[in-house]
Design a protein around this motif. Structure first.
Motif, PDB file in Angstrom:
ATOM      1  N   PRO A 108      -0.184   9.484  -8.534  1.00  5.53           N
ATOM      2  CA  PRO A 108      -1.015   8.999  -9.622  1.00  5.53           C
ATOM      3  C   PRO A 108      -0.249   8.545 -10.864  1.00  5.53           C
ATOM      4  CG  PRO A 108      -0.983  11.362  -9.727  1.00  5.53           C
ATOM      5  CD  PRO A 108      -0.118  10.943  -8.551  1.00  5.53           C
ATOM      6  N   LEU A 109       1.076   8.509 -10.792  1.00  5.58           N
ATOM      7  CA  LEU A 109       1.827   8.033 -11.949  1.00  5.58           C
ATOM      8  C   LEU A 109       1.348   6.632 -12.341  1.00  5.58           C
ATOM      9  CD1 LEU A 109       4.104   8.494 -14.008  1.00  5.58           C
ATOM     10  CD2 LEU A 109       5.705   7.579 -12.316  1.00  5.58           C
ATOM     11  N   TYR A 110       1.117   5.795 -11.335  1.00  6.53           N
ATOM     12  CA  TYR A 110       0.552   4.457 -11.550  1.00  6.53           C
ATOM     13  C   TYR A 110      -0.730   4.367 -10.736  1.00  6.53           C
ATOM     14  CZ  TYR A 110       5.189   3.516 -13.358  1.00  6.53           C
ATOM     15  OH  TYR A 110       6.353   3.572 -14.072  1.00  6.53           O
ATOM     16  N   ASP A 111      -1.779   3.859 -11.361  1.00  4.26           N
ATOM     17  CA  ASP A 111      -3.067   3.822 -10.674  1.00  4.26           C
ATOM     18  C   ASP A 111      -3.430   2.446 -10.137  1.00  4.26           C
ATOM     19  OD1 ASP A 111      -3.752   2.449 -12.968  1.00  4.26           O
ATOM     20  OD2 ASP A 111      -5.377   3.795 -13.538  1.00  4.26           O
ATOM     21  N   SER A 112      -2.532   1.498 -10.225  1.00  2.00           N
ATOM     22  CA  SER A 112      -2.796   0.177  -9.669  1.00  2.00           C
ATOM     23  C   SER A 112      -1.480  -0.535  -9.365  1.00  2.00           C
ATOM     24  CB  SER A 112      -3.659  -0.660 -10.618  1.00  2.00           C
ATOM     25  OG  SER A 112      -3.085  -0.726 -11.889  1.00  2.00           O
ATOM     26  N   LEU A 113      -1.597  -1.554  -8.539  1.00  2.00           N
ATOM     27  CA  LEU A 113      -0.441  -2.351  -8.136  1.00  2.00           C
ATOM     28  C   LEU A 113      -0.943  -3.773  -7.924  1.00  2.00           C
ATOM     29  CD1 LEU A 113       2.607  -2.054  -6.688  1.00  2.00           C
ATOM     30  CD2 LEU A 113       1.210  -2.540  -4.696  1.00  2.00           C
ATOM     31  N   PHE A 114      -0.171  -4.754  -8.355  1.00  2.00           N
ATOM     32  CA  PHE A 114      -0.562  -6.138  -8.095  1.00  2.00           C
ATOM     33  C   PHE A 114       0.675  -6.973  -7.836  1.00  2.00           C
ATOM     34  CE2 PHE A 114      -0.153  -5.742 -12.671  1.00  2.00           C
ATOM     35  CZ  PHE A 114       0.497  -6.885 -13.075  1.00  2.00           C
ATOM     36  N   GLY A 115       0.469  -8.019  -7.062  1.00  2.00           N
ATOM     37  CA  GLY A 115       1.565  -8.924  -6.728  1.00  2.00           C
ATOM     38  C   GLY A 115       1.649 -10.061  -7.724  1.00  2.00           C
ATOM     39  N   VAL A 116       2.850 -10.525  -7.961  1.00  2.00           N
ATOM     40  CA  VAL A 116       3.082 -11.622  -8.892  1.00  2.00           C
ATOM     41  C   VAL A 116       4.052 -12.615  -8.269  1.00  2.00           C
ATOM     42  CG1 VAL A 116       2.678 -10.222 -10.956  1.00  2.00           C
ATOM     43  CG2 VAL A 116       4.995 -10.434 -10.070  1.00  2.00           C
ATOM     44  N   THR A 117       4.102 -13.783  -8.872  1.00  2.00           N
ATOM     45  CA  THR A 117       5.085 -14.789  -8.503  1.00  2.00           C
ATOM     46  C   THR A 117       6.009 -14.984  -9.697  1.00  2.00           C
ATOM     47  OG1 THR A 117       3.511 -15.905  -7.057  1.00  2.00           O
ATOM     48  CG2 THR A 117       5.419 -17.192  -7.792  1.00  2.00           C
ATOM     49  N   ARG A 118       7.292 -14.833  -9.458  1.00  2.00           N
ATOM     50  CA  ARG A 118       8.293 -15.015 -10.515  1.00  2.00           C
ATOM     51  C   ARG A 118       8.552 -16.509 -10.700  1.00  2.00           C
ATOM     52  NH1 ARG A 118      13.872 -11.861 -11.319  1.00  2.00           N
ATOM     53  NH2 ARG A 118      14.986 -13.429 -12.509  1.00  2.00           N
ATOM     54  N   LEU A 119       8.463 -16.968 -11.933  1.00  2.00           N
ATOM     55  CA  LEU A 119       8.746 -18.368 -12.255  1.00  2.00           C
ATOM     56  C   LEU A 119       9.976 -18.448 -13.152  1.00  2.00           C
ATOM     57  CD1 LEU A 119       5.158 -19.611 -13.229  1.00  2.00           C
ATOM     58  CD2 LEU A 119       6.302 -19.884 -11.036  1.00  2.00           C
ATOM     59  N   VAL A 157       0.840  -1.208   0.000  1.00  2.00           N
ATOM     60  CA  VAL A 157       0.000   0.000   0.000  1.00  2.00           C
ATOM     61  C   VAL A 157       0.872   1.255   0.000  1.00  2.00           C
ATOM     62  CG1 VAL A 157      -1.717   1.319   1.313  1.00  2.00           C
ATOM     63  CG2 VAL A 157      -1.979  -1.157   1.046  1.00  2.00           C
ATOM     64  N   GLU A 158       1.928   1.251   0.791  1.00  2.00           N
ATOM     65  CA  GLU A 158       2.840   2.407   0.807  1.00  2.00           C
ATOM     66  C   GLU A 158       3.482   2.615  -0.566  1.00  2.00           C
ATOM     67  OE1 GLU A 158       5.468   1.450   4.051  1.00  2.00           O
ATOM     68  OE2 GLU A 158       4.192   2.491   5.511  1.00  2.00           O
ATOM     69  N   THR A 159       3.888   1.543  -1.228  1.00  2.00           N
ATOM     70  CA  THR A 159       4.469   1.634  -2.570  1.00  2.00           C
ATOM     71  C   THR A 159       3.458   2.220  -3.543  1.00  2.00           C
ATOM     72  OG1 THR A 159       5.982  -0.200  -2.160  1.00  2.00           O
ATOM     73  CG2 THR A 159       5.488   0.309  -4.472  1.00  2.00           C
ATOM     74  N   PHE A 160       2.216   1.726  -3.463  1.00  2.00           N
ATOM     75  CA  PHE A 160       1.165   2.252  -4.337  1.00  2.00           C
ATOM     76  C   PHE A 160       0.966   3.742  -4.103  1.00  2.00           C
ATOM     77  CE2 PHE A 160      -3.258   3.595  -4.651  1.00  2.00           C
ATOM     78  CZ  PHE A 160      -3.426   3.484  -6.024  1.00  2.00           C
ATOM     79  N   LEU A 161       0.786   4.140  -2.841  1.00  2.00           N
ATOM     80  CA  LEU A 161       0.507   5.546  -2.534  1.00  2.00           C
ATOM     81  C   LEU A 161       1.668   6.451  -2.940  1.00  2.00           C
ATOM     82  CD1 LEU A 161      -1.227   5.142   0.945  1.00  2.00           C
ATOM     83  CD2 LEU A 161      -2.317   5.707  -1.252  1.00  2.00           C
ATOM     84  N   LYS A 162       2.891   5.967  -2.777  1.00  2.00           N
ATOM     85  CA  LYS A 162       4.075   6.746  -3.141  1.00  2.00           C
ATOM     86  C   LYS A 162       4.135   6.990  -4.656  1.00  2.00           C
ATOM     87  CE  LYS A 162       8.111   4.877  -3.173  1.00  2.00           C
ATOM     88  NZ  LYS A 162       9.243   4.079  -2.759  1.00  2.00           N
ATOM     89  N   ASN A 163       3.625   6.059  -5.432  1.00  2.00           N
ATOM     90  CA  ASN A 163       3.714   6.140  -6.891  1.00  2.00           C
ATOM     91  C   ASN A 163       2.429   6.602  -7.570  1.00  2.00           C
ATOM     92  OD1 ASN A 163       6.480   5.049  -7.707  1.00  2.00           O
ATOM     93  ND2 ASN A 163       5.785   3.630  -6.129  1.00  2.00           N
TER      94      ASN A 163
END
Length: 169
Positions: free
Chosen positions: A128-139, A120-126
């Protein structure tokens, strides 16, 4: 400056097609969904936690264990396993006002409150440059399709898995 209102949604169907009763199945001595709800409630940036469900069992259990959590009864037309999650979430955001929404699943029992807070802190810091954030798993493993065709590698050149280009789930 006031803090934004951030609502966390945890959508849960009563019936799971692959794992019956998964959302309320026992995990470390408690229903599975308790883990993620507790961690969302422990996140200081989350203003409200909302469970969207069609499950009488979850509604009754959540009322008893999490009286501070808002419950939304999922309408009949959104209960099928084939219903797109976007339709479920659109129904939820129409009922609960917020500046931002976070959505996670009960099947994230090891997700920590600190991880949620960092996200949430990463999202808020970025914003309105980015309007969403999602987590992923690296394979970084060799993947094959159902016809036994290599997806992300050349079987004639077996690179070390750590040298394969990553794919994200």
């Amino acid at each position: 400056m006031t803090s934004p209102k951030i609502v966390a949604f945890v959508p849960m169907r009563h019936s799971s097609e692959r794992v019956p009763g998964k959302n309320y199945r026992d995990f470390a001595g408690q229903p599975l969904y308790h883990c993620v709800v507790k961690n969302l409630l422990a996140c200081p940036l989350i203003s409200e936690v909302v469970i969207d469900t069609d499950s009488p069992k979850i509604q009754e259990d959540a009322t008893r264990h999490f009286p501070q959590v808002k419950l939304l009864e999922r309408p009949e037309h959104l209960r099928a396993g084939t219903t797109p999650m976007n339709d479920v979430l659109l129904n939820s955001v129409q009922q609960v006002e917020a500046d931002f929404y976070l959505q996670t699943h009960s099947t994230n029992p090891l997700l920590k409150a600190e991880t949620i807070t960092d996200a949430v802190e990463t999202f808020l810091k970025n914003y309105p440059l980015y309007d969403s954030l999602f987590g992923v798993t690296r394979l970084q493993t060799r993947l094959w399709d159902s016809l036994a065709r290599a997806v992300n590698h050349n079987p004639a050149i077996l690179l070390r898995t750590q040298d394969l280009p990553p794919i994200y789930e």
